[in-house]
Design an enzyme around this catalytic site. Structure first.
Site, PDB file in Angstrom:
ATOM      1  N   GLU A  54       0.821  -1.209   0.000  1.00  0.00           N
ATOM      2  CA  GLU A  54       0.000   0.000   0.000  1.00  0.00           C
ATOM      3  C   GLU A  54       0.855   1.260   0.000  1.00  0.00           C
ATOM      4  OE1 GLU A  54      -3.056   0.352  -0.592  1.00  0.00           O
ATOM      5  OE2 GLU A  54      -3.675  -1.750  -0.498  1.00  0.00           O
ATOM      6  N   TYR A 137      -6.579   6.725   3.821  1.00  0.00           N
ATOM      7  CA  TYR A 137      -6.702   5.672   2.812  1.00  0.00           C
ATOM      8  C   TYR A 137      -5.882   4.442   3.203  1.00  0.00           C
ATOM      9  CZ  TYR A 137      -5.723   2.931  -1.290  1.00  0.00           C
ATOM     10  OH  TYR A 137      -5.562   1.874  -2.135  1.00  0.00           O
ATOM     11  N   ASP A 155     -10.172   6.607  -2.619  1.00  0.00           N
ATOM     12  CA  ASP A 155      -9.084   7.230  -3.360  1.00  0.00           C
ATOM     13  C   ASP A 155      -9.647   7.751  -4.672  1.00  0.00           C
ATOM     14  OD1 ASP A 155      -9.472   4.976  -4.929  1.00  0.00           O
ATOM     15  OD2 ASP A 155      -7.368   4.342  -4.913  1.00  0.00           O
TER      16      ASP A 155
END
Length: 363
Positions: A54, A137, A155
């Site tokens: 991520e 996020y 996002d």
């Protein structure tokens, strides 16, 4: 009722019921791409492999991340190895991905986690959010995928999906973040939050793409107001074109005994602060401002140039070649044939390639 809540209700009034979340999960489980972090997590259930992916995927394409991800885990296979590394080692393992501040913060977070006694991974959105470099996020993505936290990700891809589901022809700016988050939290199923979050992101990456979305194979076509109206290319509204600043930069290839000299840019450098790379200067009003410490008196005499972009900057980079006759201890010397693997930034590698293409063919 507040203006914010009125706006949220207006945005959500045409949202399908939460069954859309289950539809996306079913589609994802049948069609998900075989990405290495998914396979690694399936085999190990280690949150580390999700977290690293991520961070790498922030502002970077999946295709660019794939080789870097495997290379990184080959060097730092677990949290303990990452926490024990130096900052330079981490930068080198992430070479070519850009936005190096995120990796410095990732390294800091690894050290915070490794110091916990007894050790435990954060499990909730709130706990992940407290770590260096972790925003909403990333906290939602890691906590939902690794620990089934019921928190929706939002996002740019997700915002585009929501705008089309609602046929909202607006620019998804910061003011709409809370409203989009409310939609995501409304749709996310409690039984498979991690799969839902990966599904809605994958939908935006592969089907509900910016131009000419692939609506005929979309699993939520029947829910989509933009598809029904034929307005897929109008929702969301386009953002204003990004304004760029033009920058003139100079890079020096310093050679000695078939080795190339690298220096560490200062942490206050305008670009690539703290990275080991080519001596670099920025040109302003006909003068050079150096990006690393020391006294440099090189005269610009470029053999070529190239264009490069960093965030909102369009760089015209001029490359120079100089045989070094000064103190060899002033810099790090790398054999020329190993320089490619030791340069962190694409900017430095472009300069090296320009040099090799011009001089090795004529030598």
């Amino acid at each position: 009722m507040t203006v914010s809540s009125q706006s949220s209700q207006h945005l959500m009034r045409n949202v399908p019921d939460s069954s859309i979340g289950s539809v996306l999960v079913t589609w994802y489980q049948k069609n998900k791409r075989a990405l290495p972090w998914r396979q690694r997590f399936l085999e190990s259930a280690d949150p580390y492999v999700i977290w690293i992916s991520e961070i790498m995927l922030q502002q970077t394409t999946i295709q660019a991340v794939l080789p870097a991800y495997e290379r990184f885990l080959g060097v730092f296979p677990n949290l303990k190895a990452l926490a024990a590394a130096s900052e330079d080692q981490v930068r080198l393992a992430c070479r070519g991905l850009g936005y190096y501040r995120r990796f410095r913060l990732m390294h800091e977070a690894a050290q915070v986690l490794a110091a916990r006694q007894p050790f435990h991974w954060p499990r909730t959105f709130k706990e992940w959010r407290e770590l260096p470099g972790i925003g909403d996020y990333t906290a939602a993505a890691v906590s939902s995928i690794a620990f089934q936290e019921v928190k929706a990700v939002v996002d740019g891809n997700v915002e585009r999906v929501f705008c089309r589901l609602l046929d909202r022809r607006v620019v998804p700016d910061q003011k709409l973040k809370k409203e989009f988050q409310a939609i995501g939290d409304h749709l996310i199923p409690r039984t498979a939050p991690g799969d839902y979050n990966q599904a809605v992101m994958e939908l935006g990456q592969t089907i509900c793409i910016k131009q000419n979305p692939r609506c005929l194979v979309c699993p939520v076509q029947n829910y989509c107001a933009a598809y029904a109206a034929g307005s897929q290319n109008l929702a969301p509204a386009p953002r204003k074109p990004m304004e760029y600043e033009d920058v003139r930069m100079h890079l020096w290839l310093l050679l000695r005994d078939n080795k190339i000299g690298l220096v560490k840019r200062s942490k206050e450098a305008r670009f690539l602060g703290g990275t080991l790379g080519l001596p670099t200067a920025l040109e302003a009003e006909g003068r050079l401002r150096w990006e690393q410490a020391g006294h440099w008196n090189f005269e610009p005499d470029s053999f070529g140039s190239f264009k490069h972009s960093i965030t909102r900057h369009k760089i015209q980079a001029f490359v120079h070649h100089k045989e070094w006759r000064g103190d060899a201890r002033e810099m790090t010397w790398i054999p020329l044939d190993q320089a490619e693997s030791q340069l962190v930034s694409n900017l430095d590698r472009k300069a090296l390639h320009l040099f090799l293409g011009k001089f090795t063919q004529t030598s």
